[in-house]
Design an enzyme around this catalytic site. Sequence first.
Site: not given
Length: 374
Positions: A145, A358
């Site tokens: 990712w 995040e």
Amino acid sequence: MLRRTVRELAEAKIAPFAAEVDEESRFPQEALDALVAADLHAVHVPESYGGAGADALATVIVIEEVARACGSSSLIPAVNKLGTVPVLLAGGEELKKRYLAPVARGEAMFSYALSEADAGSDAAGMKTRAVRDGEHWVLNGAKMWITNAGVSEYYTVMAVTDPSAGARGISAFVVEKSDPGVSFGAKERKLGIKGSPTRQVIFEDTRIPADRIIGAEGTGFKTALATLDHTRITIAAQALGIAQGALDFALGYVKERRQFGRPIADFQGVQFMLADMAMRLEGARQLTYHAAIKSERAMSGEKVADLTFVSSACKALASDVAMDVTTDAVQLLGGYGYTREFPVERMMRDAKITQIYEGTNQIQRMVMARQLLK
Ligand code: CAA
Ligand code: FAD
């Protein structure tokens, strides 16, 4: 003045390509060129390393305004910050000089490689290994990712250097795209931010000089989390910008669209939706700016006890608000909002990722609760 400058640039040079970038899932090169030409691609890099030296709040405003036009393009300044903060926080002077200057000049982008296929939320469960061999480290494994993978020249890579030490056995390294044994997976096919390439970064006997370690051996996980304390705020900024773009578009539309013989903006049901969208967005914005000011104080060396809390809080709040505001913007455009003729469906798809990356918003709540309870 900064906001006006970035808004004008984003409206003239980034917004015109946003739909095409999304439709074709292609990197927004026009945005990168425009941002580099205006010195807005990595504004956070300190002047001492050749950068613009913008503080955290100014950086947030840049990301917010780019995201208002194109969510994918806002990951250029945001991920340049994410990739470089580990070096800024924990890197030696040589490493800073060598790697920050090319980013400041717009010659290189910098990505951040923490996640793996089986280690997302539980990032410390990573398997990528770095083994010391004389004056080198040799890396093996795969990061999953990774935003802007393939486009970025440089990568902050977290890898296990002592498998018996858990989170204290992880170290951080700078890896270059051109290092031996570095390759990239296929581009992920995504719901949103389609212009930002997301790919695996694979290391097969990747041999790098020993001085590419960021900070001391075994401190990489702490550096990775300390970085996120600063950069979750930039994801909040991205969420705010996407939501503002959707709200602004909806505000224009409701004044034009007529039903029952009058603009739909005349209906109180529509007005209350608009008021709620703007109210929640402004609340999230103020918390994000508050967190950015704390981030800047911490970057300047001050001890800011609640940075971890406010960073997680603004990221979770702004991304949840962005999801709601963009969904309501689609609602306000009715059937037209559901089509690709209008930008709000793209904004709704782009908003979704801000609740996931995040650290998912469940993880943000876990971080906040740990801070409250400790
Ligand atoms: N700053 C510095 N150190 C910290 C810290 C912080 N904010 N938080 C914790 N630490 C330290 C701890 O003190 C501990 O050190 P000691 O052992 O010396 O005490 C060490 O780090 C490990 O901490 P935890 O025991 O709390 O670690 P954990 O395994 O329970 O994990 C977590 C904590 C919060 C769940 C963390 O794994 C996490 O944030 N997960 C989400 C992952 C994530 O956010 N990934 C983002 C990838 S980047 C991305 O997605 C990019 C993009 O979108 C563009
Ligand atoms: P999982 O950890 O498997 O989570 C699945 C679900 O379980 C989620 O809802 C999660 O909230 C929930 N969950 C897990 N643990 C708990 C818990 N303890 N309590 C409650 N709920 C829990 N990573 C990088 O390192 N660098 C990048 O540049 C980067 N860019 C990305 C770009 C995109 C487009 C995407 C999709 C991801 C990116 N990531 C990047 C990875 C991203 O940070 C992870 O996807 C994210 O942290 C979640 O990890 P996961 O996907 O493995 O989900």
